[in-house]
Design a protein around this motif. Structure first.
Motif, PDB file in Angstrom:
ATOM      1  N   GLY A  38     -13.326  -3.358 -28.490  1.00 36.59           N
ATOM      2  CA  GLY A  38     -13.320  -2.225 -29.551  1.00 36.59           C
ATOM      3  C   GLY A  38     -13.112  -2.859 -30.972  1.00 36.59           C
ATOM      4  O   GLY A  38     -13.519  -3.941 -31.044  1.00 36.59           O
ATOM      5  N   ASN A  39     -12.875  -1.909 -32.113  1.00 38.32           N
ATOM      6  CA  ASN A  39     -13.165  -2.526 -33.541  1.00 38.32           C
ATOM      7  C   ASN A  39     -11.811  -2.595 -33.986  1.00 38.32           C
ATOM      8  O   ASN A  39     -11.719  -3.169 -35.100  1.00 38.32           O
ATOM      9  CB  ASN A  39     -13.586  -1.419 -34.191  1.00 38.32           C
ATOM     10  N   LYS A  40     -10.573  -2.342 -33.429  1.00 36.43           N
ATOM     11  CA  LYS A  40      -9.292  -2.332 -34.036  1.00 36.43           C
ATOM     12  C   LYS A  40      -9.025  -3.727 -34.473  1.00 36.43           C
ATOM     13  O   LYS A  40      -9.388  -4.712 -33.297  1.00 36.43           O
ATOM     14  CB  LYS A  40      -8.257  -1.644 -33.253  1.00 36.43           C
ATOM     15  N   PRO A  41      -8.152  -4.237 -35.185  1.00 37.74           N
ATOM     16  CA  PRO A  41      -7.671  -5.400 -35.191  1.00 37.74           C
ATOM     17  C   PRO A  41      -6.656  -5.646 -34.063  1.00 37.74           C
ATOM     18  O   PRO A  41      -6.012  -4.617 -33.674  1.00 37.74           O
ATOM     19  CB  PRO A  41      -6.667  -5.621 -36.758  1.00 37.74           C
ATOM     20  N   LEU A  42      -6.633  -7.094 -33.612  1.00 31.32           N
ATOM     21  CA  LEU A  42      -6.227  -7.374 -32.400  1.00 31.32           C
ATOM     22  C   LEU A  42      -5.275  -8.651 -32.502  1.00 31.32           C
ATOM     23  O   LEU A  42      -5.718  -9.655 -33.073  1.00 31.32           O
ATOM     24  CB  LEU A  42      -7.375  -7.642 -31.406  1.00 31.32           C
ATOM     25  N   MET A  43      -4.000  -8.522 -32.034  1.00 33.55           N
ATOM     26  CA  MET A  43      -3.106  -9.663 -32.133  1.00 33.55           C
ATOM     27  C   MET A  43      -2.839 -10.097 -30.685  1.00 33.55           C
ATOM     28  O   MET A  43      -2.311  -9.568 -30.004  1.00 33.55           O
ATOM     29  CB  MET A  43      -1.752  -9.419 -32.762  1.00 33.55           C
ATOM     30  N   LEU A  44      -3.198 -11.201 -30.445  1.00 30.81           N
ATOM     31  CA  LEU A  44      -2.786 -12.029 -29.130  1.00 30.81           C
ATOM     32  C   LEU A  44      -1.460 -12.847 -29.188  1.00 30.81           C
ATOM     33  O   LEU A  44      -1.755 -14.015 -29.919  1.00 30.81           O
ATOM     34  CB  LEU A  44      -4.020 -12.783 -28.471  1.00 30.81           C
ATOM     35  N   LEU A  45      -0.471 -12.561 -28.580  1.00 34.36           N
ATOM     36  CA  LEU A  45       0.537 -13.531 -28.442  1.00 34.36           C
ATOM     37  C   LEU A  45       0.904 -14.218 -27.174  1.00 34.36           C
ATOM     38  O   LEU A  45       0.886 -13.401 -26.194  1.00 34.36           O
ATOM     39  CB  LEU A  45       1.912 -12.626 -28.566  1.00 34.36           C
ATOM     40  N   ALA A  46       0.508 -15.379 -26.977  1.00 30.91           N
ATOM     41  CA  ALA A  46       0.616 -16.075 -25.635  1.00 30.91           C
ATOM     42  C   ALA A  46       1.040 -17.564 -25.756  1.00 30.91           C
ATOM     43  O   ALA A  46       0.925 -17.999 -26.987  1.00 30.91           O
ATOM     44  CB  ALA A  46      -0.868 -16.010 -25.135  1.00 30.91           C
TER      45      ALA A  46
END
Length: 441
Positions: free
Chosen positions: A34-42
């Motif tokens: 997709g084109n939305k800003p994406l945050m990965l917390l891991a």
């Protein structure tokens, strides 16, 4: 969840040392379409780098040169590590890595070639942006890896310069091992979709123990504790480089094998010491928080806090070097009688008694060799293996980890093979280049 089939990320598995992606990676890959800003917390060690790098690599394969990528990281070590992972994917595309301590002119010339991927630290990238070396219009995907660490290191102004030059139309992806209370105002968005996998680390089994001592005997207590670990991989954390150097001086006096890592070291020494720890030629590393996050360090059995960090997040990241992904590990807190536990720790911790007598452990059975040629000489790992087997008399199974830097290469081999190899290669050429091969000092 199935591996995304359009594009086919699964094809990259042929180039990776495992057969399938984990659930977090699959989830992020799917959302990255997709084109939305994406945050990965891991958590540390969960595979965040591949989670964003594989979709980015596929995108670049399909759209370069009309679309290029930018990855911003808090440290030069992480930048170099990501570059190596990207190369291992064998996309056929070029990457340019920019960081302090690297030749600025070399970076500027590489950036003029509009590489498919630019990887760099905020300070150096902001310099290139201000001078106009970084072609902004074609940057379509921007990744901020270990984003909170960049802010913690004080790179707010440099990041502001970089984002001020972007038009805000890029696709943005952020990664972090801790939750952010709020996003900084220089980002062109105030909200982003978040994938939170931090809870997945709840199954790890970390055993915390307290070691009490006097201020005068603290370093000696540490040495006795470390001696009890024998040949098990161990990492000691300090808050300041002065403490790292002080501990190293004592260990050296006792001929106790170890390496060190802190921001005051020359880049070549940092890279060499990290390689020795990764490859097993050194089993003990004394370091500042530079070693707590984002670096490709193998599973560590023991983490020791010689000095406790003031913030809970830093403590969590240090411990994240062991007991990773549901593994088990040991963590020790060395506390002098005039020191107190911070508020983020329980006041009652099991105590560990360190014996008065100790035996300095043997050195590793592996040795680290230095070769005076690297990336600038077009040297590959295959070239090194061929040189050591055909000219140096080694079997392929004798050759351990190989790390190729700009002007040098490091290789781990059995210690008992070193002298014969040095003799056999003393007058030989590597890819028609006269090279020096020696024990790394």
């Amino acid at each position: 969840m199935n591996t995304p089939s359009n594009p086919n990320f699964e094809s990259f598995l042929d180039k990776l040392p495992f057969d399938t992606f984990n659930a977090m990676q699959l989830d992020f890959m799917e959302k990255s379409l997709g084109n939305k800003p994406l945050m990965l917390l891991a958590p540390t060690g969960s595979g965040k780098t591949l989670a964003y790098l594989i979709p980015l690599a596929r995108h670049l394969q399909e759209h370069y040169p009309h679309s290029r990528g930018l990855i911003i990281v808090p440290s030069r070590e992480l930048a170099l590590q990501i570059e190596q992972v990207f190369k291992s994917l064998k996309t056929g595309l070029n990457a340019c890595t920019c960081y302090g301590g690297h030749a600025f002119k070399t970076e500027a010339n590489r950036l003029k070639e509009n590489p498919a991927l630019v990887i760099g630290t905020p300070g150096r990238l902001s310099e290139h942006v201000q001078i106009g070396n970084l072609a902004i219009p074609d940057l379509k995907i921007v990744v901020l890896d270990e984003f909170d660490k960049s802010l913690q290191f004080g790179f707010h102004e440099q990041l502001k310069v970089i984002f001020g030059a972007l038009d805000g139309k890029q696709k943005y992806q952020l990664t972090s091992a801790t939750k952010l209370e709020s996003l900084p105002d220089f980002l062109p968005f105030s909200e982003c979709e978040t994938l939170d996998y931090l809870k997945e680390n709840a199954g790890s089994k970390l055993d915390l123990k307290l070691v009490r001592t006097s201020s005068v005997e603290k370093v000696e207590t540490l040495m006795r504790l470390l001696a009890g670990f024998e040949q098990e991989s161990s990492l000691v954390f300090c808050n300041h480089r002065e403490a790292v150097n002080r501990i190293s001086t004592l260990l050296t006096a006792y001929h106790f094998p170890h390496g060190i890592l802190h921001g005051g070291m020359e880049q070549i020494d940092r890279e060499k010491n990290l390689f020795q720890f990764r490859s097993g030629t050194q089993k003990l590393l004394i370091a500042t928080d530079l070693a707590s996050r984002g670096l490709d360090i193998p599973e560590i059995k023991h983490v020791v806090h010689y000095q406790l960090p003031p913030q809970k997040n830093a403590f969590i990241h240090r411990n994240g070097r062991t007991a990773r992904m549901f593994a088990t590990g040991q963590s020790y807190l060395i506390l002098a009688h005039d020191e107190s536990l911070p508020d983020y720790l329980e006041k009652e911790l099991p105590e560990h008694q360190v014996p008065d007598a100790f035996k300095v452990p043997e050195t590793s059975s592996l040795a680290c060799l230095y070769i005076s040629a690297g990336k600038k000489d077009k040297i590959s790992k295959g070239d090194v293996v061929g040189f050591f087997t055909k000219k140096g008399g080694l079997d392929g199974s004798d050759i351990g980890l190989i790390s190729i830097l700009d002007s040098a290469t490091y290789v781990a081999i059995p210690k008992d093979k070193v002298q014969e190899l040095l003799k056999l290669t003393s007058k030989e050429k590597l890819k028609k280049i006269k090279v020096k091969v020696a024990l790394a000092n």
